[in-house]
Design an enzyme around this catalytic site. Structure first.
Site: not given
Ligand code: URA
Length: 242
Positions: A106
């Site tokens: 993310d």
């Molecule tokens: N899980 C998440 O919630 N975000 C990420 O970036 C990676 C794994």
């Protein structure tokens, strides 16, 4: 393919003449699997080894593997036009290689991001069938306990009904709002959604390892380096030499 002398590989790719190639090799500008090779007579299989000149695959079609310490606030892939991605942080010589992330993070997640243009390698990392572990350090609002860890181990069902594979939740002894989650798959916002389903929203998330490959502590946020062959083997825990 039979092994070929490195100067011949470079010349055959049309990158330089053989004598120029020998000079480039001696100057340390040629790498195989991210490691400089200065011996002009070194032999390699061009179909297997990622031979790069100044970090760029010779012949233009070579495979490239990069470890990046993704900072917060940038995207992990280059899909979204105006927004800055990790690819924009790389030097110009990596432009046009078709790099993409082997498992997205993310925008606000930090840590280990692997970039490659090798689709098979990417698939091996992200497919749940290979069970490559992805480990995340987190901080949440609230305190976690043994019941939360048991729910992760059982295979959680998310609020939208998605059934997750069993995962590992380790709660820090010193602070029950912190710990590590290890996943064997990679669904959208998965760690955040799993912890939110336990009523503990995530405050911070960092990927610390993929398989047996840990984020290089020498990489500050935004920094990167090419993966060696040994690094790549570490991901799959095979033929690791150190
Ligand atoms: N899980 C998440 O919630 N975000 C990420 O970036 C990676 C794994």
């Amino acid at each position: 393919m039979p092994l070929m002398r490195l100067d011949r590989i470079i010349a055959a790719a049309g990158t330089a003449s053989r004598s120029e190639a020998r000079k480039l090799i001696s100057a340390g500008r040629v790498t195989i699997g991210g490691r400089a090779v200065t011996e002009t007579g070194f032999r390699a299989d061009p179909a297997v080894s990622a031979v790069c000149l100044d970090g760029r695959p010779v012949g233009g079609a070579g495979k490239c593997y990069i470890m990046c310490n993704k900072p917060a606030g940038v995207l992990s892939g280059a899909e979204s036009g105006s927004q800055k991605s990790v690819i924009d942080l790389l030097p110009a010589r990596y432009a046009g290689l078709g790099l993409f992330p082997a498992g997205r993070l993310d925008k606000d997640t930090t840590g280990l991001l692997i970039l490659t243009n090798d689709g098979d390698f990417c698939h091996e990392i992200i497919t749940p069938r290979k069970h490559v572990a992805k480990r995340y350090a987190f901080a949440v609002n609230g305190k976690l306990d043994k019941e939360d860890a048991a729910a992760f181990a059982d295979g959680m069902v998310l609020r939208d009904g998605t059934k997750c594979l069993p995962a590992v939740l380790e709660v820090a002894d010193s602070d029950a709002s912190r710990g590590f989650v290890t996943l064997f798959e990679g669904r959208y916002h998965q760690v955040k959604r799993m912890l939110a389903a336990r009523g503990k929203p995530v405050r911070a998330l960092e990927r610390v390892s993929v398989g047996g490959l840990e984020l290089d502590p020498a990489l500050t946020p935004g920094a990167f380096r090419e993966l060696t062959e040994n690094d790549r083997n570490k991901i799959f825990n095979r033929n690791v030499t150190k």
